[in-house]
Design a protein around this motif. Structure first.
Motif, short mmCIF file in Angstrom:
data_model
loop_
_atom_site.label_atom_id
_atom_site.label_comp_id
_atom_site.label_asym_id
_atom_site.label_seq_id
_atom_site.Cartn_x
_atom_site.Cartn_y
_atom_site.Cartn_z
N ASN A 1 -4.55 7.21 -8.51
CA ASN A 1 -5.49 6.35 -8.44
C ASN A 1 -6.06 5.84 -9.95
O ASN A 1 -6.25 4.90 -10.55
CB ASN A 1 -6.74 6.56 -7.82
CG ASN A 1 -6.64 6.55 -6.30
OD1 ASN A 1 -5.58 5.72 -5.87
ND2 ASN A 1 -7.27 7.03 -5.23
N ASP B 1 -3.99 12.50 -5.26
CA ASP B 1 -4.35 11.05 -5.08
C ASP B 1 -5.22 10.43 -6.12
O ASP B 1 -5.12 9.26 -6.47
CB ASP B 1 -5.36 11.41 -3.70
CG ASP B 1 -5.96 9.95 -3.13
OD1 ASP B 1 -5.25 9.02 -3.08
OD2 ASP B 1 -7.07 10.17 -2.96
N TYR C 1 0.66 -1.30 -0.12
CA TYR C 1 0.34 0.02 0.26
C TYR C 1 0.77 1.13 0.01
O TYR C 1 0.34 2.32 -0.60
CB TYR C 1 -1.05 -0.08 1.25
CG TYR C 1 -2.08 1.09 1.03
CD1 TYR C 1 -3.22 0.72 0.21
CD2 TYR C 1 -1.77 2.33 1.42
CE1 TYR C 1 -4.12 1.68 -0.13
CE2 TYR C 1 -3.03 3.19 1.02
CZ TYR C 1 -4.15 3.06 0.60
OH TYR C 1 -4.97 3.90 0.21
N HIS D 1 1.42 3.87 -3.06
CA HIS D 1 0.54 4.65 -3.21
C HIS D 1 0.67 6.11 -2.67
O HIS D 1 0.98 7.33 -3.32
CB HIS D 1 -0.90 4.29 -2.82
CG HIS D 1 -1.99 5.35 -2.91
ND1 HIS D 1 -2.42 6.02 -4.25
CD2 HIS D 1 -3.00 5.99 -2.12
CE1 HIS D 1 -3.29 6.97 -3.81
NE2 HIS D 1 -3.58 6.90 -2.80
N HIS E 1 -2.12 10.67 4.03
CA HIS E 1 -3.27 10.86 3.65
C HIS E 1 -4.47 9.75 3.79
O HIS E 1 -5.52 10.16 4.12
CB HIS E 1 -3.34 11.56 2.09
CG HIS E 1 -3.54 10.66 1.14
ND1 HIS E 1 -2.40 10.01 0.52
CD2 HIS E 1 -4.67 9.84 0.59
CE1 HIS E 1 -2.67 9.24 -0.20
NE2 HIS E 1 -4.01 9.00 -0.35
N ASP E 2 -3.91 8.37 3.72
CA ASP E 2 -4.79 7.52 4.07
C ASP E 2 -4.80 6.76 5.49
O ASP E 2 -5.57 5.93 5.71
CB ASP E 2 -4.50 6.51 2.86
CG ASP E 2 -5.47 6.80 1.79
OD1 ASP E 2 -6.37 7.48 1.73
OD2 ASP E 2 -4.73 6.25 0.48
MN MN Z 1 -5.34 7.71 -1.49
#
Ligand code: MN
Length: 727
Positions: free
Chosen positions: A164, A160, A66, A69, A93-94
């Motif tokens: 994505n 972001d 992850y 990202h 941010h996540d």
């Molecule tokens: Mn994100």
């Protein structure tokens, strides 16, 4: 992020094909070191380690860990040279969404600014746009912008989204389509509005690719073929332009550029053209040193090829809404091919490419820093209506608080529908915006799942749930705080109807009194009698006649007599006698008002003044203000107090007291002791005089209660005189 020229452009390079593209912090670190101090890079690295640990074990759909990202998102932001708090926030941010980490944890380790940015991004993430609600796209975009407040939140969110989109491939078909649709509808236009042109183009092309894969590939092939066919033409024109500018002694950089696929596609759609009819897939760009040179270059190009009339646009004199500045012209090229040319200065070009991000991107280039900063500031000001101005770069950054649409707030229903309301709107305004019935019946509100007062002012992004009951009804007090015309007019309308209903109820009681006075039981009046009466006398409904009585537009005695006559009972002679008094409870609502002049209370002899169209106003018998009207008996109605009023009534008393310390406290304590409330108090007395006048508005149950209060007050030594005020 580099824009391709006609020769090197390859749209398919945008598309991620999965596998092995794992991001490493090492690469990012190098990029950061190019514009940040070592201690700043170390801070971003700390955020990376924190994020890596928090996301440990999580994988992306592609199978990558992850952490790849956030690292990529951060990399995109480093292209714009964003500052350390924004980079740390991008890295984190996540974590609030996906891990138990809280905002407090982040604030503690990385500072409040970073925590606020992460929180801002997380809030935007919670909002899911439903593509069916396409008409709401504009509202949604506005809401996102208004919610973000700090432009860096939007930049992180856009980066972001870009990453994505680049890694959408491994997702299920349905999800790909949904995300691509949302990107096209919401995020690409935001990027465009913020002047982030490269980002905007890439988002559009990626969305196009996932939404319409077949059309994308057909168009891509066509463009590739055309690129081959037209290569000669393009390089010929490019050379001709360069030569012409050189001949005119104009220093300029000239590039050829190809339009992005989605813009070609939109043009074909919009104008209903076949690809072969879209000629201007190429454009040329001329970058010059200053504004006068731009106009001179324009003139020289117009002498090279003839301009197409009506195609010239001066966005230098009149910039676009997003701050874009350039001269645009279209020329008749060789073989009559239209050639689009953009001419602008280097500074304009920076803003044209990076928009709002140009502030960060170019702030370190010392020589032009002030000018660019100023331009960016101007750009932001025109776009964002920034209030605060500061020459200091750091402070300036702190003050970029975006409030794009200061006059509107955007809120959600529990089902995710968005409503736009004027700033200052309350829960009641929202209820009426949803539906008139919801407004009329609302009794409570939950804002973000918590109960709140109905008068609460709504804020951007609030989720608002109105609680209604079948018996809820508008409250006149709402008129004090609603701001929308819709709410106001519906509340007024309802109150008017209410007054009508209350008047009808009072009218019925008044009519019943009159019937009894005529020795008839109200229950004896049959429906047939009513029907005949209504037919002969008015054509109105029974309810309307009753309301008329209550509002004083008809006399109860007259209606009673006519009703009985409509019974047609021959031989039963009814003599109009003394009409019995109508009882007053004080709780009739708007149909019965207690006169403010004399403030009658139960126990006072009273009289009702029929105020045509407004209802009954109750005065005391001895009220001086009514003396002059007493002569007209048609205006008066006998009324009496209901023995059981169960309500507190306002009454005014005046005291003259000796001027001594603590006398007001003594008086107030005495009133309270007698079980009365003080509603209002006014005092007047000249300085140095021995006595003071005090006027109290008290609440009492009735005359006996008032007598008790006054008796208590008389026991106070300082009270010289005491009297009830009437009129
Ligand atoms: Mn994100």
């Amino acid at each position: 992020m580099k824009e391709g020229t006609a020769q090197e452009f390859d749209p398919s390079s945008y598309v991620y094909h999965g596998g092995g593209a794992q991001a490493e912090f090492g690469l990012l670190k190098e990029r950061l070191a190019a514009y940040l101090k070592p201690e700043d890079v170390a801070q971003v690295e700390a955020a990376y380690r924190f994020s890596d640990a928090a996301h440990k074990g999580q994988l992306r759909a592609s199978g990558d860990p992850y952490i790849s990202h956030p690292v990529e998102v951060c990399t995109i932001l480093s292209d714009w040279h964003l500052d350390v708090p924004a980079l740390c926030a991008a890295m984190l941010h996540d974590v609030m969404e996906d891990t138990p980490t809280t905002m407090e944890d982040i604030a503690e380790r990385f500072g409040k600014t970073v925590a606020v940015l992460v929180d801002g991004v997380s809030k935007l993430d919670k909002i899911e746009f439903q593509t069916e609600a396409q008409a709401q796209g504009e509202n949604f975009r506005k809401m996102l912008l208004a919610m973000a407040r700090d432009v860096r939140v939007i930049l992180i969110k856009l980066a972001d989204r870009l990453h994505n989109m680049r890694t959408l491939g491994p997702m299920a078909m349905e999800k790909r389509r949904r995300i691509a649709g949302e990107t096209l509808e919401i995020y690409a236009p935001i990027a465009n509005r913020l002047g982030l042109n490269n980002l905007y183009r890439e988002l559009e092309d990626l969305s196009f690719f996932y939404l319409y894969p077949t059309r994308y590939s057909v168009l891509e092939k066509a463009v590739r073929a055309a690129r081959g066919n037209r290569r000669e033409l393009v390089s010929k024109v490019l050379e001709a332009i360069k030569q012409k500018l050189k001949d005119c002694n104009i220093e300029a950089t000239v590039t050829g550029r190809e339009k992005h696929l989605y813009s070609i596609y939109s043009k074909m759609q919009g104008k209903n053209l076949a690809f072969s009819e879209v000629y201007d897939i190429y454009g040329f760009r001329v970058i010059v040193k200053d504004v006068p040179t731009a106009y001179i270059a324009l003139g020289s190009l117009h002498s090279l090829y003839k301009p197409i009339p009506g195609k010239f646009k001066d966005y230098i004199a009149i910039p676009k809404a997003n701050g874009y500045q350039s001269l645009h012209t279209t020329l008749f090229g060789p073989f009559g091919t239209p050639i689009e040319v953009q001419i602008r200065t280097a500074d304009m070009h920076k803003i044209a490419e990076a928009g709002v991000a140009s502030h960060w991107l170019y702030k370190s280039s010392e020589t032009s820093m002030n000018e660019v900063q100023q331009k960016t500031h101007q750009w932001l000001q025109s776009l964002l209506e920034i209030q605060s101005e500061s020459g200091d770069a750091v402070e300036f950054l702190e003050h970029i608080k975006v409030d794009l649409f200061p006059d509107e707030v955007y809120v959600f229903t529990p089902k995710g529908k968005i409503f736009s309301l004027p700033r200052g709107a309350t829960a009641v305004d929202f209820a009426y915006a949803v539906h008139t019935d919801v407004g009329n019946r609302c009794v409570a509100v939950k804002i973000n799942h918590e109960l709140a007062p109905l008068r609460t002012e709504l804020r951007n992004g609030d989720q608002v749930e109105i609680i209604t009951t079948a018996h809820g009804r508008p409250n006149p007090a709402w008129l004090n705080y609603v701001v929308t015309g819709k709410a106001r007019s519906h509340i007024r309308h309802y109150l008017k109807t209410m007054q009508y209903e209350e008047s009808a109820a009072l009218g019925e009681r008044m009519l019943n009194q009159a019937l009894r006075a005529l020795q008839a039981e109200p229950g004896q009046v049959s429906d047939a009698q009513w029907e005949r009466f209504l037919k002969e006398n008015s054509g109105k409904s029974r309810q309307e006649v009753l309301a008329d009585i209550g509002l004083g537009k008809r006399l109860n005695v007259v209606v009673a007599t006519q009703l009985l006559a409509a019974g047609g009972e021959a031989g039963v002679e009814r003599k109009p006698g003394q009409v019995g008094a109508v009882t007053i409870r004080g709780t009739e609502g708007m149909a019965v008002q207690l006169a403010k002049c004399c403030r009658p209370i139960p126990g006072d002899p009273i009289i009702g003044f029929i105020n045509k169209g407004k209802g009954l106003v109750i005065h005391t018998h001895d009220c001086p203000t009514i003396a002059e009207y007493r002569a007209d008996p048609d205006k008066w109605l006998d009324v009496e107090w209901d023995p059981d009023t169960r309500k507190l009534f306002d009454v005014t008393i005046r005291l003259v007291v000796a001027n001594q310390r603590g006398v007001l406290a003594k008086v107030a304590a005495s009133i309270a002791e007698a079980g009365s409330n003080i509603d209002n108090v006014a005092m007047e007395g000249e300085d140095g005089s021995a006595y003071t006048n005090m006027t109290f508005t008290l609440q009492v149950e009735n005359r006996v209660h008032l007598a008790q209060v006054m008796k208590n007050l008389r026991r106070i030594q300082e009270v010289v005189r005491i009297a009830r005020v009437k009129g």
